[in-house]
Each structure stands twice: as structure tokens, then as C-alpha cells.
Design an enzyme around this catalytic site. Structure first.
Site, PDB file in Angstrom:
ATOM      1  N   LYS A  10       3.525  30.061  49.538  1.00  0.00           N
ATOM      2  CA  LYS A  10       3.811  29.875  51.062  1.00  0.00           C
ATOM      3  C   LYS A  10       4.412  31.191  51.681  1.00  0.00           C
ATOM      4  O   LYS A  10       5.202  32.026  51.291  1.00  0.00           O
ATOM      5  CB  LYS A  10       5.019  28.923  51.290  1.00  0.00           C
ATOM      6  CG  LYS A  10       5.677  28.731  52.407  1.00  0.00           C
ATOM      7  CD  LYS A  10       5.042  28.998  53.754  1.00  0.00           C
ATOM      8  CE  LYS A  10       5.852  28.788  54.998  1.00  0.00           C
ATOM      9  NZ  LYS A  10       7.001  29.437  55.345  1.00  0.00           N
ATOM     10  N   GLY A  44       5.705  30.223  62.502  1.00  0.00           N
ATOM     11  CA  GLY A  44       6.767  30.060  63.692  1.00  0.00           C
ATOM     12  C   GLY A  44       7.068  31.219  64.393  1.00  0.00           C
ATOM     13  O   GLY A  44       6.851  30.859  65.889  1.00  0.00           O
ATOM     14  N   ASP A  48       6.977  25.197  54.606  1.00  0.00           N
ATOM     15  CA  ASP A  48       7.539  24.970  53.443  1.00  0.00           C
ATOM     16  C   ASP A  48       7.341  23.419  52.731  1.00  0.00           C
ATOM     17  O   ASP A  48       7.010  23.361  51.521  1.00  0.00           O
ATOM     18  CB  ASP A  48       9.111  25.314  53.425  1.00  0.00           C
ATOM     19  CG  ASP A  48       9.584  26.521  53.809  1.00  0.00           C
ATOM     20  OD1 ASP A  48       8.691  27.544  53.521  1.00  0.00           O
ATOM     21  OD2 ASP A  48      10.266  26.682  54.755  1.00  0.00           O
ATOM     22  N   LYS A 104      13.472  25.113  52.643  1.00  0.00           N
ATOM     23  CA  LYS A 104      12.718  25.785  51.658  1.00  0.00           C
ATOM     24  C   LYS A 104      13.714  25.234  50.279  1.00  0.00           C
ATOM     25  O   LYS A 104      12.841  24.946  49.482  1.00  0.00           O
ATOM     26  CB  LYS A 104      13.275  27.167  51.581  1.00  0.00           C
ATOM     27  CG  LYS A 104      12.242  28.163  52.310  1.00  0.00           C
ATOM     28  CD  LYS A 104      12.517  29.627  52.445  1.00  0.00           C
ATOM     29  CE  LYS A 104      12.288  30.205  54.093  1.00  0.00           C
ATOM     30  NZ  LYS A 104      11.043  29.694  54.546  1.00  0.00           N
ATOM     31  N   GLY A 148       5.849  33.068  58.311  1.00  0.00           N
ATOM     32  CA  GLY A 148       5.535  33.796  59.610  1.00  0.00           C
ATOM     33  C   GLY A 148       6.272  35.205  59.679  1.00  0.00           C
ATOM     34  O   GLY A 148       5.818  36.079  59.980  1.00  0.00           O
TER      35      GLY A 148
HETATM   36  N1  LIG Z   1      21.959  30.911  51.750  1.00  0.00           N
HETATM   37  C1  LIG Z   1      21.197  31.655  52.388  1.00  0.00           C
HETATM   38  N2  LIG Z   1      20.432  32.623  51.774  1.00  0.00           N
HETATM   39  C2  LIG Z   1      19.391  33.368  52.601  1.00  0.00           C
HETATM   40  N3  LIG Z   1      19.104  32.955  53.768  1.00  0.00           N
HETATM   41  C3  LIG Z   1      19.591  32.064  54.334  1.00  0.00           C
HETATM   42  C4  LIG Z   1      20.677  31.213  53.782  1.00  0.00           C
HETATM   43  N4  LIG Z   1      20.935  30.437  54.730  1.00  0.00           N
HETATM   44  C5  LIG Z   1      20.118  30.652  55.935  1.00  0.00           C
HETATM   45  N5  LIG Z   1      19.312  31.794  55.496  1.00  0.00           N
HETATM   46  C6  LIG Z   1      18.279  32.159  56.648  1.00  0.00           C
HETATM   47  O1  LIG Z   1      17.106  31.494  56.269  1.00  0.00           O
HETATM   48  C7  LIG Z   1      16.189  32.563  56.669  1.00  0.00           C
HETATM   49  C8  LIG Z   1      14.765  32.288  56.185  1.00  0.00           C
HETATM   50  O2  LIG Z   1      14.209  31.112  56.883  1.00  0.00           O
HETATM   51  P1  LIG Z   1      12.897  31.492  58.063  1.00  0.00           P
HETATM   52  O3  LIG Z   1      13.481  32.193  59.009  1.00  0.00           O
HETATM   53  O4  LIG Z   1      12.510  29.919  58.474  1.00  0.00           O
HETATM   54  O5  LIG Z   1      11.798  32.116  57.203  1.00  0.00           O
HETATM   55  P2  LIG Z   1      10.281  31.878  56.906  1.00  0.00           P
HETATM   56  O6  LIG Z   1       9.840  32.499  58.499  1.00  0.00           O
HETATM   57  O7  LIG Z   1      10.001  33.106  56.050  1.00  0.00           O
HETATM   58  O8  LIG Z   1       9.984  30.563  56.515  1.00  0.00           O
HETATM   59  C9  LIG Z   1      16.554  33.872  56.517  1.00  0.00           C
HETATM   60  O9  LIG Z   1      16.293  34.824  57.390  1.00  0.00           O
HETATM   61  C10 LIG Z   1      18.231  33.581  56.774  1.00  0.00           C
HETATM   62  O10 LIG Z   1      18.601  34.069  58.013  1.00  0.00           O
HETATM   63  C1  LIG Z   2       7.916  21.356  61.997  1.00  0.00           C
HETATM   64  C2  LIG Z   2       7.884  22.896  62.081  1.00  0.00           C
HETATM   65  O1  LIG Z   2       8.906  23.254  62.115  1.00  0.00           O
HETATM   66  N1  LIG Z   2       6.559  23.310  61.735  1.00  0.00           N
HETATM   67  C3  LIG Z   2       6.453  24.842  61.996  1.00  0.00           C
HETATM   68  C4  LIG Z   2       5.284  25.039  61.349  1.00  0.00           C
HETATM   69  C5  LIG Z   2       5.097  26.722  61.216  1.00  0.00           C
HETATM   70  C6  LIG Z   2       6.183  27.354  60.067  1.00  0.00           C
HETATM   71  O2  LIG Z   2       6.698  26.618  59.135  1.00  0.00           O
HETATM   72  O3  LIG Z   2       6.377  28.683  60.263  1.00  0.00           O
HETATM   73  P1  LIG Z   2       7.410  29.443  59.192  1.00  0.00           P
HETATM   74  O4  LIG Z   2       6.971  29.152  57.905  1.00  0.00           O
HETATM   75  O5  LIG Z   2       6.815  30.897  59.684  1.00  0.00           O
HETATM   76  O6  LIG Z   2       8.466  29.109  59.575  1.00  0.00           O
HETATM   77  C7  LIG Z   2       6.774  25.340  63.277  1.00  0.00           C
HETATM   78  O7  LIG Z   2       6.337  24.690  64.334  1.00  0.00           O
HETATM   79  O8  LIG Z   2       7.309  26.464  63.454  1.00  0.00           O
END
Ligand SMILES: Nc1ncnc2c1ncn2[C@@H]1O[C@H](COP(=O)(O)OP(=O)(O)O)[C@@H](O)[C@H]1O
Ligand SMILES: CC(=O)N[C@@H](CCC(=O)OP(=O)(O)O)C(=O)O
Length: 287
Positions: A35, A71, A188, A244, A38
Site C-alpha cells: 500500500k 489523500g 489501507d 492502518k 499519498g
Molecule cells: N502511534 C502512532 N505512531 C505513528 N504514527 C501515528 C500514530 N498515531 C497517529 N499517527 C499518525 O498517523 C500518520 C500516518 O497516517 P496517514 O497520514 O493517513 O498516512 P498515509 O497518507 O501514508 O496513509 C502519521 O504521520 C502520524 O501523524
Molecule cells: C474513505 C477515505 O478516507 N478514502 C481516502 C482514499 C485515499 C487514501 O486512503 O489515501 P492515503 O492512503 O494517502 O491516506 C481519501 O478519500 O482520502
């Protein structure tokens, strides 16, 4: 570089390759779902490096399956169009106008950027979304979130066919319900559902932190289901980390051997995790 330094560099490369043999043997024929979040899609150079890692995996007999997020790219487009959106527990509240933008950005811009990067490195990537070949059938997660979907059924036949012919699938996290309504799925969650349907050997969740951190800010290299539940209850795991770790728990229950949450911005993160003793990030294993 001086000749002596160059020689040392080559010797170290050869030694790394030599030490990788047991790992290459272990993962030959394995399915690895990656995965790509973004936040870990950086510069074109970083994307090319990621693509090279994926092509190398394919070259040594691994079946890589990419599921991406996007995202921040969706946010940028929504901002341009002056559409507001909010997140609840890491999921975007998605109305009909937002859904159109999400699909346009994920299936268009982001998906094709990854496909092009992999093809540019000599791989053969095929960009699809969860709507293609009824890959992901979903239901509405919660009416309060609008068109956010939860995968109910994954039909992995297309992915198996692609793997057999050595194509690399690149999947945008969208799905449809039985009536044909499109849903936005957290990247995720979509990756976890695909990994479970394929009974993947590894699910790698690439993000923008080195792993799951405890309340002191230290990365935990190994996490149990119990620890995840406790850290979520007390708020140590929050925001985007919730989907995640939730994904990791569901995936290991459904037959994925292990899930690793790791920093996709670190150079060669996937190779380091799969082919070296070093490993990377936080691993959650099936018990
Ligand atoms: N316990 C934790 N350990 C690490 N990161 C965490 C934790 N709780 C929250 N986070 C946050 O989760 C974020 C990752 O999720 P997200 O921003 O959605 O990432 P992605 O865009 O890679 O999917 C990290 O940047 C951090 O700010
Ligand atoms: C339902 C929901 O939240 N969908 C996400 C899909 C993209 C995504 O998951 O992007 P990242 O992995 O970069 O966070 C969104 O709209 O942002």
C-alpha cells in the site's frame, strides 16, 4: 570517487546481493501487497526508486500487487475546486461531489503516475480500480460518512490472471455496491481486503513515519493484537494510523501472514524489509 573507494563500494554491493540469497529464496513465488500512501509519494525521483524496487521484486519471482492512496492529492484538487471535506477517524466524509473528485484523482492522476513510473523502469504495470472486474464489492460504511465503502467481497481472479502473466496490478481504492454505486474506500482498508483475498505472504503499508510509535515516541518493531487494541483505546494510535492498525488486525485474522507498517519515504524501504535481515518498521504477525 577514488578507485579504492569505488572498489569498496562494489564489494559491499556484491556482499549485499550475496547475503540476500536466503531472502530471495524465501520470497520467490510469494505475493506481496504494497500500500503506497499519498504521503509517501514524493518527488519523481523517489517514485522512480519505488518503481525500481517493485520491478526488481517481480524480476526475482515475487508477485507484487500495489494498492495506492492519494489523500493529499485529493485534498489539493478539492481545495482548487473550493469543496470542503472532513475526516472522521481517518476516513473522508464523501458526498456526491467529493466522490467525483476522489475518483478522478485516484483512478486518473495518481494511478497513472504509478503505472508510468513502473513501466518506465521496465515493468509491465496495469492500472485498475476496485470497480474493475468486480474486484471490490462494498457496502456503505456508515451513512454519516456518505459514499465511504467497506469491502464485503473481493474477487481476486483478475489479479491471479495478471500475476500469472507477470503483469503488476496497480489498484485505486474504489469499489462499487451491487447496484453500481461507486464508493470511496480508505487505501489501507482496500489493501487489507485485497491482501486477505490473495492470502498474501506480506502486506506492506508504506507511510510517512518509521512505524507505530508508543507514547514515548519510540517505534515498536513488533506489535501484538493486544498492544494495538490498548494503544488505540488510550489514544496513542490516532488519526491516519487507526485505519492502518485496524487493517493489520483484520488482515492477519483473514490469512495474511504478516503486516508491516513502514516509512515509504526511506530509500528502498520495500527491499530493505523483504531482502535483508535488517527489516524495517513495525511488524504485526499472525498469531
Ligand atoms: N502511534 C502512532 N505512531 C505513528 N504514527 C501515528 C500514530 N498515531 C497517529 N499517527 C499518525 O498517523 C500518520 C500516518 O497516517 P496517514 O497520514 O493517513 O498516512 P498515509 O497518507 O501514508 O496513509 C502519521 O504521520 C502520524 O501523524
Ligand atoms: C474513505 C477515505 O478516507 N478514502 C481516502 C482514499 C485515499 C487514501 O486512503 O489515501 P492515503 O492512503 O494517502 O491516506 C481519501 O478519500 O482520502
Amino acid at each position: 570517487m577514488k578507485t579504492q573507494d569505488m572498489n569498496r563500494d562494489w564489494i559491499s554491493t556484491a556482499s549485499t546481493l550475496n547475503k540476500a540469497l536466503p531472502y530471495l529464496q524465501r520470497y520467490a513465488g510469494a505475493t506481496v501487497v504494497i500500500k503506497l500512501g499519498g504521503h509517501s509519494m514524493g518527488s519523481d525521483e523517489a517514485m522512480d526508486e519505488f518503481a525500481r524496487d517493485v520491478v526488481l521484486m517481480r524480476q526475482v519471482g515475487v508477485n507484487p500487487v500495489i494498492v495506492h492512496g492519494g489523500g493529499p492529492m485529493i485534498n489539493a484538487m478539492l481545495d482548487k475546486l473550493d469543496i470542503k471535506s472532513e475526516f472522521v477517524n481517518g476516513k473522508r466524509v464523501t458526498d456526491s461531489a467529493t466522490m467525483d473528485v476522489v475518483e478522478m484523482v485516484l483512478s486518473g492522476l495518481v494511478n497513472k503516475r504509478i503505472v508510468q513510473a513502473i513501466n518506465g523502469q521496465g515493468g509491465c504495470a496495469v492500472g485498475i480500480s476496485g470497480k474493475d472486474a468486480r474486484l471490490i464489492t462494498c457496502t456503505q460504511t456508515d451513512p454519516a460518512l456518505g459514499f465511504v465503502g467497506t469491502p464485503q467481497e473481493v474477487d481476486p481472479r483478475l489479479l491471479r490472471d495478471l500475476a500469472e502473466k507477470e503483469y503488476i496490478p496497480v489498484i485505486a481504492p474504489l469499489g462499487a455496491d451491487r447496484a453500481g454505486q461507486t464508493f470511496n474506500i480508505n487505501g489501507d482498508t482496500a489493501a487489507g481486503a485485497v491482501a486477505a483475498a490473495l492470502k498474501a505472504d506480506r502486506l506492506l503499508l508504506l507511510t510517512d513515519v518509521p512505524g507505530v510509535k508508543n507514547d514515548a515516541g519510540d517505534v515498536l518493531t513488533e506489535l501484538s493484537a493486544q498492544q494495538i487494541r490498548e494503544m488505540t483505546m488510550d489514544g496513542t494510535i490516532a488519526g491516519g494510523m487507526i485505519p492502518k492498525t485496524e487493517t493489520a488486525l483484520v488482515a492477519i485474522q483473514q490469512g495474511v501472514r504478516a503486516v508491516v507498517i513502514l516509512d515509504g519515504r526511506a530509500p528502498n524501504a520495500c527491499l530493505l524489509e523483504l531482502f535483508t535481515e535488517h527489516g524495517a518498521g513495525s511488524i504485526i504477525r499472525a498469531e
